[in-house]
Design a protein around this motif. Structure first.
Motif, short mmCIF file in Angstrom:
data_model
loop_
_atom_site.label_atom_id
_atom_site.label_comp_id
_atom_site.label_asym_id
_atom_site.label_seq_id
_atom_site.Cartn_x
_atom_site.Cartn_y
_atom_site.Cartn_z
N LEU A 31 -1.62 -3.10 30.90
CA LEU A 31 -2.35 -4.13 30.16
C LEU A 31 -1.40 -5.17 29.61
N ARG A 32 -1.92 -6.35 29.36
CA ARG A 32 -1.14 -7.47 28.83
C ARG A 32 -1.68 -7.88 27.47
N CYS A 33 -0.93 -8.71 26.79
CA CYS A 33 -1.39 -9.22 25.50
C CYS A 33 -2.76 -9.86 25.64
N GLY A 34 -3.65 -9.51 24.71
CA GLY A 34 -5.01 -10.05 24.74
C GLY A 34 -6.00 -9.14 25.44
N ASP A 35 -5.51 -8.24 26.30
CA ASP A 35 -6.41 -7.31 26.99
C ASP A 35 -7.00 -6.32 26.00
N VAL A 36 -8.16 -5.78 26.33
CA VAL A 36 -8.81 -4.76 25.50
C VAL A 36 -8.95 -3.50 26.34
N ALA A 37 -8.50 -2.38 25.78
CA ALA A 37 -8.63 -1.09 26.44
C ALA A 37 -9.81 -0.35 25.83
N HIS A 38 -10.71 0.13 26.67
CA HIS A 38 -11.83 0.96 26.21
C HIS A 38 -11.42 2.40 26.51
N ILE A 39 -11.23 3.19 25.44
CA ILE A 39 -10.68 4.53 25.59
C ILE A 39 -11.68 5.56 25.10
N LYS A 40 -11.98 6.54 25.96
CA LYS A 40 -12.87 7.65 25.60
C LYS A 40 -12.01 8.89 25.39
N THR A 41 -12.07 9.45 24.17
CA THR A 41 -11.34 10.68 23.85
C THR A 41 -12.30 11.71 23.30
N PHE A 42 -11.80 12.90 23.05
CA PHE A 42 -12.65 13.93 22.46
C PHE A 42 -13.06 13.58 21.03
N LYS A 43 -12.39 12.61 20.42
CA LYS A 43 -12.75 12.18 19.07
C LYS A 43 -13.71 10.99 19.07
#
Length: 62
Positions: A31-43
């Motif tokens: 990813l680069r600056c400005g990108d958004v990561a959508h992260i699915k975790t157990f929390k």
């Protein structure tokens, strides 16, 4: 939040040092600056926006 992405054997998640093979590490790599990561975790699910990226052999800050 500052994260450091490392090899599996050097990971220490409670200190913000995550493995590149972890759910978070995989989501953030490339990813680069400005990108958004959508992260699915157990929390739960999280959206993280990248503000800075630093490539350094001692630490990678995201």
């Amino acid at each position: 939040m500052t994260l450091r992405i490392v090899k599996d054997e050097k990971a220490y998640p409670s200190k913000g040092i995550v493995s590149f093979t972890s759910v978070i590490g995989v989501a953030l790599l490339g990813l680069r600056c400005g990108d958004v990561a959508h992260i699915k975790t157990f929390k739960g699910e999280f959206d993280w926006q990248i503000f800075t990226v630093s490539h350094n052999e001692k630490k990678t800050i995201i």
